[in-house]
Design an enzyme around this catalytic site. Sequence first.
Site, short mmCIF file in Angstrom:
data_model
loop_
_atom_site.label_atom_id
_atom_site.label_comp_id
_atom_site.label_asym_id
_atom_site.label_seq_id
_atom_site.Cartn_x
_atom_site.Cartn_y
_atom_site.Cartn_z
N GLU A 60 71.92 8.97 -4.57
CA GLU A 60 71.36 10.11 -5.14
C GLU A 60 72.27 10.46 -6.54
O GLU A 60 71.73 10.99 -7.23
CB GLU A 60 71.85 11.20 -4.09
CG GLU A 60 71.03 11.19 -3.05
CD GLU A 60 69.82 11.62 -2.90
OE1 GLU A 60 69.44 12.43 -4.23
OE2 GLU A 60 68.84 11.15 -2.32
N TYR A 145 71.17 20.32 -4.74
CA TYR A 145 70.04 19.26 -4.31
C TYR A 145 70.90 18.01 -3.74
O TYR A 145 70.12 17.67 -2.70
CB TYR A 145 69.45 18.99 -5.64
CG TYR A 145 68.49 17.88 -5.24
CD1 TYR A 145 67.29 18.00 -4.97
CD2 TYR A 145 68.76 16.49 -5.41
CE1 TYR A 145 66.12 17.25 -4.83
CE2 TYR A 145 67.94 15.46 -5.01
CZ TYR A 145 66.80 15.98 -4.88
OH TYR A 145 65.73 15.11 -4.52
N ASP A 163 62.09 20.21 -5.50
CA ASP A 163 62.24 19.52 -6.89
C ASP A 163 60.82 19.68 -7.79
O ASP A 163 59.92 20.16 -7.30
CB ASP A 163 62.96 18.23 -6.90
CG ASP A 163 61.99 16.99 -6.35
OD1 ASP A 163 60.90 17.45 -6.22
OD2 ASP A 163 62.46 15.84 -6.42
#
Length: 323
Positions: A60, A145, A163
């Site tokens: 990520e 996020y 997103d």
Amino acid sequence: MTDDESDRDDPGEDSPDAPAESLPEDPDAIRRALINWYEADHREYPWRETTDPYPILVSEVMSQQTQLDRVVDAWAAFLDRWPTVEALAAADRSDVVGFWTAHSLGYNNRAKYLREAAGQVMSEHGGSFPETPEELQELMGVGPYTANAVASFAFNDGDAVVDTNVKRVLYRAFDVPDDDAAFEAVASALMPEGGSRVWNNAIMELGGVACGKVPECDAAGCPWREWCHAYETGDFTAPDVPTQPEFEGSRRQMRGRVISTLKEYDELPLDDLGPRVRVDYSPDGEYGREWLRGLLSDLEDDGLVSVNDSGDGHAEPVARLRR
Ligand code: SF4
């Protein structure tokens, strides 16, 4: 994780209830269709094969500024060098930053924070990652996020991801207004309870593979064509696609009209369907039965429509939506 990271970790506004007009009528069918589509086929990324939060966090953080295809090699090399959160916590900071630079992974601060986050996991959590988005956000460099992505993909305990890709899909498919709170509300309402891992992967896959800036509705076999507002109207603009994208031409739009017409009428003989798809339909003309059969045949191949040539007492072929 998505290809487009431009609004990651922007804190959204508080989520109100989903705007009623944007919520599709049959959310269960919509959920099933998307999950089946995703499970039948999806892009393979190695971090999708694990539920270990450490490699997921590394993927990520790396993908915040780097295209997914390029992340694959860097991710594998990073885990070769620092295979555990313990190893990363003990690493020399300059080595981690050096690795980041050598692999062109963007801001060096991300490397520093990742190492510090590993240190926090060791010192504050006894070497085990926290599991909720709220706790994960306490780690260095981990915003809302990323925390939610790790909570979803590692622990199946996240919220609906919203997103840029997800917004584009929801805007097109369900005509959700371009408003962060509305996107969050609809995304949350659609996500099946206790299913954040598969759902977030699936909807992001849809945004990455089928519903990109230039949509591939038919080519990618989008599972939401039957419900999709853009597919029905032919307007494929989106918050990040301000002008109509160029695509394969009007054929897709015509297929969309076939679907929307059959949604309204359930079934129609071909010569009743044709004029509702094109005003200039005439059975033996350029836009006539042969042309319509071509459209229907594509839709039959995609499992969206069936054409009954003889049964049900109808003299002429009848097209109906497959449900
Ligand atoms: S039908 Fe097309 S526009 Fe609609 S959600 Fe699917 S890919 Fe996106």
